[in-house]
Design an enzyme around this catalytic site. Sequence first.
Site, mmCIF file in Angstrom:
data_model
loop_
_atom_site.group_PDB
_atom_site.id
_atom_site.type_symbol
_atom_site.label_atom_id
_atom_site.label_comp_id
_atom_site.label_asym_id
_atom_site.label_seq_id
_atom_site.Cartn_x
_atom_site.Cartn_y
_atom_site.Cartn_z
ATOM 1 N N GLU A 1 0.821 -1.214 0.000
ATOM 2 C CA GLU A 1 0.000 0.000 0.000
ATOM 3 C C GLU A 1 0.862 1.273 0.000
ATOM 4 O OE1 GLU A 1 -3.043 -0.344 3.019
ATOM 5 O OE2 GLU A 1 -4.238 -1.563 1.669
ATOM 6 N N GLU B 1 -6.700 -7.771 -1.179
ATOM 7 C CA GLU B 1 -7.130 -7.798 0.224
ATOM 8 C C GLU B 1 -8.553 -7.294 0.315
ATOM 9 O OE1 GLU B 1 -4.916 -5.398 2.990
ATOM 10 O OE2 GLU B 1 -3.015 -5.902 2.061
HETATM 11 C C1 GLA Z 1 -4.282 -2.787 4.505
HETATM 12 C C2 GLA Z 1 -2.906 -3.365 4.657
HETATM 13 C C3 GLA Z 1 -2.875 -4.588 5.506
HETATM 14 C C4 GLA Z 1 -3.753 -4.424 6.705
HETATM 15 C C5 GLA Z 1 -5.145 -4.146 6.216
HETATM 16 C C6 GLA Z 1 -6.200 -4.139 7.275
HETATM 17 O O1 GLA Z 1 -4.938 -3.186 3.405
HETATM 18 O O2 GLA Z 1 -2.296 -3.643 3.437
HETATM 19 O O3 GLA Z 1 -1.545 -4.822 5.891
HETATM 20 O O4 GLA Z 1 -3.276 -3.395 7.500
HETATM 21 O O5 GLA Z 1 -5.133 -2.904 5.588
HETATM 22 O O6 GLA Z 1 -6.141 -3.054 8.094
#
Ligand code: GLA
Length: 687
Positions: free
Chosen positions: A160, A317
């Site tokens: 991210e 995700e």
């Molecule tokens: C993001 C991050 C994960 C985790 C999720 C959930 O998508 O990439 O590592 O922190 O949020 O909070």
Amino acid sequence: MSTANRFAENLRHWPTEGLSFGGDYNPEQWPDDIVAQDMELMREAGVNLVTLGVFSWITYEPREGCFDFSWLDGMLDLLAGNAIRVDLATPTAAVPMWLHRLHPEILPQDEFGHPLAPGGRMGWCPSSPVFREYSLRIVERLAAHVAGHPAVRMWHVSNEFGGGNARCHCPVSADAFRRWVQDRYTTIDAVNEAWGLAFWGNTYSSFEEIVTPGGRTAHNPGHLLDYERFSSDALLEQYRAEKRVLRRHTPDLPVTTNFMVGLGPDVVDYTRWSDEMDIVANDHYTFGPDPFRHQELAFSADRMRGMSNGGPWMLMEHATGAASWHPINQAKKPGELFRHAITHVARGSNSVMFFQWRASRSGTEQFHSAMVPHAGPRSHVFGEIRTLGQHLRQLAETAATGVVGARVAFLHDNEAGWALKSGLKPINDPSYADTARAIHRKLFDRAVTVDVLPPWADFTGYDLVVVPGLFLISDEDAQAVADYAHRGGTVLITWFSGIVDPVNTVRIGGYPGAFRDLIGAWSDEFFPLAAGEQLTLDNGWTAHRWSERMQVIDADVVARYASGDTAGLPAITRRTIRAEAGLPQDAAPAGEGTVWYLSADLDDPSLDALIDRLLADARVEPAASVTAGIDAVRRAGSRSSYLFLINNATTEGSARTSGVDLLTGTRHDGEVRLAAGAVAVIREDRD
Ligand code: GLA
């Protein structure tokens, strides 16, 4: 890359057979017996892909320059032995504490010059040469070490990008920003001109005077917008640098990073990043209190499909239940886990991945939901995961297909959203996505498939182009919209579109500058409404938030304001353009071009009425005839087509089609009935 090529390339690179299913796996947290149980449970659920090593830098390099990949070797072998493939992360999201101790200067600084605290994640300045050196060293060691391992099928670069370090104001970033500005404009006079610095006497005499726009003062809109662009570019440089290392060692493995695409604008300009991804991937989290979260999800998925040129994209995700960063973190409603997963697949995702496999006992996200919750495998959620895995295997044949039938192109550009929030505006709580989302929701409610595309995409073959609050547009892109209409297309342009050019300078001569000629009307003043104020239109429709003083040059008036300061003046116009001889007609919709302009922010029922008229105008049909509340999207390949039906309503509904439901094996002739909240995926009969 052409749509067909992108589709084939994505499939060629795809890390698993069929649809991918799994999630982030962080086994560093767990003892061996739990890891052994994980393997059993993953097999039981049908997990075929995990994202490994996102935060594992400290495991690989416990002390500066001392590398140890034995834990990783064990995990890769274990996963391979269980037929689970690995999307291996470069661990650059989590800076080891020893690196913070050795180089505190790599921490990003906020707009007041305060460094982020060490710990947490993304604790690095995107322009830091020190971080670049250390991070590329670990990436290099990792890539060299795992090259050729059969479990590793894909690279997940960092995590991210921009989540915590998107806007850095440290001295290194300030220097990099100055260089970026110089590269873009060459001379300081050009900067002064582009940003309009004569106003407030902010003219620069040298590049050294340029700062990052932070601290406690009002900044120039051009300066602010360019800083957003620079920040996105700085992060992209890190991605590219890591990718170059990975390519050297593992030339055949696809490389991606997980985007955070929602309504936009996003922290980085994902659309402009997407060509750098071998497969575009997204992390998407719904917000429990949002009653239309399934539609927000659909909007984001429609954006992802636009970024992958229609090819399969990856849901990297999402959550089985609650997140933990909202003030109140609501669990998913019954059946929502499945509906959300399938909504992504219906819109072109070839994967259903979660954060994370097993809920943590400790650590920052100890209450974030997971595929295996704290209660373990006997939990309700794990039961749903098992069922989901089973269903995804039943849907495997859809993986070779793509979404078809989108007749509506929605123009969306991150830069337009950034420009809108850069500087003072008639309304200073502007939300770029509000209008787009409102119109998308109307189309979603009507089961009309929408492709969300950047304004520079080729949208000539669509029946309807929507330009929703696209504050910034370039001359070329505005011209493409005009050409489309002149070839017979239907366009809807909404208020506060086409106002500024790419340097965030207002287009003068009447609003909306970029589209004034095209709509055949113009406004000379905006009349934003007070909170709670409502205007009526002479056709009975109502509006809030915005109105304009418009004059019509060459358009029909669909409705006039009937109250407020603009009473009696046009509110909605519709211009008919005769198809011109000499322009290429082949890819264009037949007939006359039509350009609608909506100068008001219509209330919900009025927007419904407008959208019905617009769809009739453009002759746009839904993906299938469905009752209210049923989302319908079709994926098709050369041999089969599949109608995905998701009943988001609390009552039974139905859809018209014939074929076999892949989830139940049931045959339907003419009609599929769906219980409240139910999902069906129909392999349709082909005549
Ligand atoms: C993001 C991050 C994960 C985790 C999720 C959930 O998508 O990439 O590592 O922190 O949020 O909070």
